[in-house]
Design an enzyme around this catalytic site. Structure first.
Site, PDB file in Angstrom:
ATOM      1  N   LYS A  63       0.875  -1.187   0.000  1.00 24.65           N
ATOM      2  CA  LYS A  63       0.000   0.000   0.000  1.00 24.65           C
ATOM      3  C   LYS A  63       0.899   1.220   0.000  1.00 24.65           C
ATOM      4  O   LYS A  63       1.997   1.182   0.541  1.00 24.65           O
ATOM      5  CB  LYS A  63      -0.852   0.012   1.274  1.00 24.65           C
ATOM      6  CG  LYS A  63      -2.059   0.911   1.218  1.00 24.65           C
ATOM      7  CD  LYS A  63      -3.150   0.312   0.354  1.00 24.65           C
ATOM      8  CE  LYS A  63      -4.537   0.611   0.802  1.00 24.65           C
ATOM      9  NZ  LYS A  63      -5.480  -0.428   0.412  1.00 24.65           N
TER      10      LYS A  63
HETATM   11  N1  GLU Z   1      -7.376  -0.331  -2.771  1.00 25.36           N
HETATM   12  C1  GLU Z   1      -8.171  -1.499  -2.910  1.00 25.36           C
HETATM   13  C2  GLU Z   1      -8.143  -2.314  -1.626  1.00 25.36           C
HETATM   14  O1  GLU Z   1      -7.919  -1.795  -0.554  1.00 25.36           O
HETATM   15  C3  GLU Z   1      -7.817  -2.306  -4.152  1.00 25.36           C
HETATM   16  C4  GLU Z   1      -6.432  -2.842  -4.203  1.00 25.36           C
HETATM   17  C5  GLU Z   1      -6.052  -3.487  -5.532  1.00 25.36           C
HETATM   18  O2  GLU Z   1      -6.900  -3.646  -6.385  1.00 25.36           O
HETATM   19  O3  GLU Z   1      -4.875  -3.814  -5.670  1.00 25.36           O
HETATM   20  O4  GLU Z   1      -8.429  -3.482  -1.608  1.00 25.36           O
END
Ligand code: GLU
Length: 422
Positions: free
Chosen positions: A108
């Site tokens: 992230k």
């Molecule tokens: N930001 C989204 C989550 O927290 C999607 C992450 C992604 O598709 O890699 O799951």
């Protein structure tokens, strides 16, 4: 949005890992490995603003674990972004992918800023410089960003384009899958935009079936009306569930007759928030949480349901579209009050699941029909739901701890066979 001040998000996640590790009988060395991210990157980069001045920005990428596959997870643009929160969110991506048996790890990142204060050109330059600063720390087989709070398909297009321009011409097109959540024009997948909400809906319908709860004619309240909240409202209306209160960073609105989710979503697209939407009257945050409804769908930020909110809520179920919306203290009260919780790592995993489908399509130069994506997602979500619910029943634990335990077991199995180098 939250009135609570200091919230140690990463520690909260760690406590769940400890609880799940005990139930799943995890080898202690696996729990220790997973207790810290592998890499924590912080970059500072300059951006020329529209007024000619240069402003420094701080960007992050946390790479939590890649034992099951490349690091995977969103990029968040928000003024409250902190290293600790991103560590928690990166770890949650590891659990999400492991639970859903997606061959990805967890990551992230983001930039600490308020994207609403920037022009579109400034946002593009921030994104391009951030991507450039990360350099080869992201990559289609290494670390694959996606949208999160404050980012969207447009941001992903800039990220992809910047990354593609840093490699040689011959390899350029093989780099598209360095990000997911792209628009169709840029190589995205059909069904990706609504995927998180669609996955949440599958969990809700499975829960309703399991509890003999008839959804038609019922009511919901939704916090956050961006991609996840907005699409959840739309899909709920198809099931005959009306949304009677909504909220976002601008405030809260009530409409006992039920909002027209299409119109409200259009309003948010045009104006950036629910503020000023005519068919609803303004209510306080407390009134929102005290609204009597059947479902509460938090789809905004973490740390929204503490002790006070958990006591106020008058619903039958909380479905976590957001990551970490309930605090452990809040969760305890909700469960004591007989309110079911569909935990984030399961309930919002539809987003990363379709991100994986997008990545596979890019890798194979394929374009799948919406029907194919929808069918695959439905099967994956139902399987995830039933595995979690069965585990919770068999081990007398919460759905959250069950989801963590299942995820940790998959990761531990990989460590058991591969062992530790050297
Ligand atoms: N930001 C989204 C989550 O927290 C999607 C992450 C992604 O598709 O890699 O799951």
């Amino acid at each position: 949005m939250s009135e609570q001040q200091h919230y140690e998000f990463f520690k909260v996640i760690q406590d769940y890992v400890d609880q799940a590790s005990k139930i799943a009988n995890l080898p202690p060395h696996v729990t220790s490995i997973l207790s810290q991210p592998k890499n924590e990157l912080i970059v500072h980069f300059p951006v020329r603003m529209d007024n000619g001045e240069t402003r420094m920005f701080k960007g992050y990428r946390i790479q939590h674990n890649n034992v099951l596959g490349p690091y995977k997870g969103g990029m968040r643009y928000h003024e409250t972004v902190t290293l600790d929160d991103l560590k928690a969110l990166a770890a949650m991506m590891t659990w999400k992918c492991a639970l859903m048996e997606i061959p990805f790890g967890g990551g992230k990142g983001g930039v600490k800023m308020n994207p609403r204060e920037l022009s579109s050109n400034e946002l593009m330059r921030v994104t391009r410089r951030f991507t450039h600063a990360l350099g080869s720390n992201i990559g289609p087989e290494y670390d694959i960003p996606a949208p999160d709070v404050g980012t969207n398909a447009q941001v992903m297009a800039w990220m992809m384009d910047t990354y593609m321009n840093t490699v040689g011409h011959v390899e350029k097109n093989a780099q598209k899958r360095v990000v997911t959540g792209k628009s169709l024009a840029c190589g995205g997948s059909r069904g990706r935009e609504k995927a998180t909400a669609q996955g949440l809906i599958h969990c809700i319908t499975e829960w309703a079936d399991e509890k003999n709860f008839k959804l038609e004619g019922k009511t919901a309240i939704i916090q956050g009306f961006g991609n996840v909240g907005g699409n959840t409202g739309l899909l709920l209306s198809k099931l005959g569930v009306s949304t009677i209160a909504v909220g976002d960073h601008s405030g809260y609105l009530s409409n006992p007759e039920g909002f027209n989710s299409h119109k409200l979503a259009d309003h948010v697209k045009q104006h950036g928030s629910i503020a000023g939407y005519e068919a609803g009257h303004s209510i306080t945050r407390e009134e929102f949480f005290a609204t009597k409804a059947d479902l509460f769908l938090p789809a905004a930020l973490e740390n929204q349901v503490g002790i006070a909110e958990a006591k106020m809520l008058q619903v039958r179920m909380v479905g976590e579209g957001a990551n970490g919306p309930c605090t452990p203290e809040g969760e305890k009260i909700l469960l004591q009050r007989g309110i079911d919780i569909l935990p984030d790592v399961l309930a919002n995993s539809g987003g990363v699941t379709v991100s994986y489908y997008e990545w596979v399509q890019n890798k194979r130069s394929e374009t799948w029909d919406l029907e194919e994506v929808d069918t695959k997602l439905e099967i994956a979500m139902k399987r995830g739901y039933h595995r979690t619910s069965t585990y919770a029943r068999e081990h007398s634990c919460s759905m959250r701890v069950a989801a963590y335990a299942l995820a940790l077991q998959n990761i531990a199995a990989a460590y058991a066979e591969r062992d530790i180098f050297p």
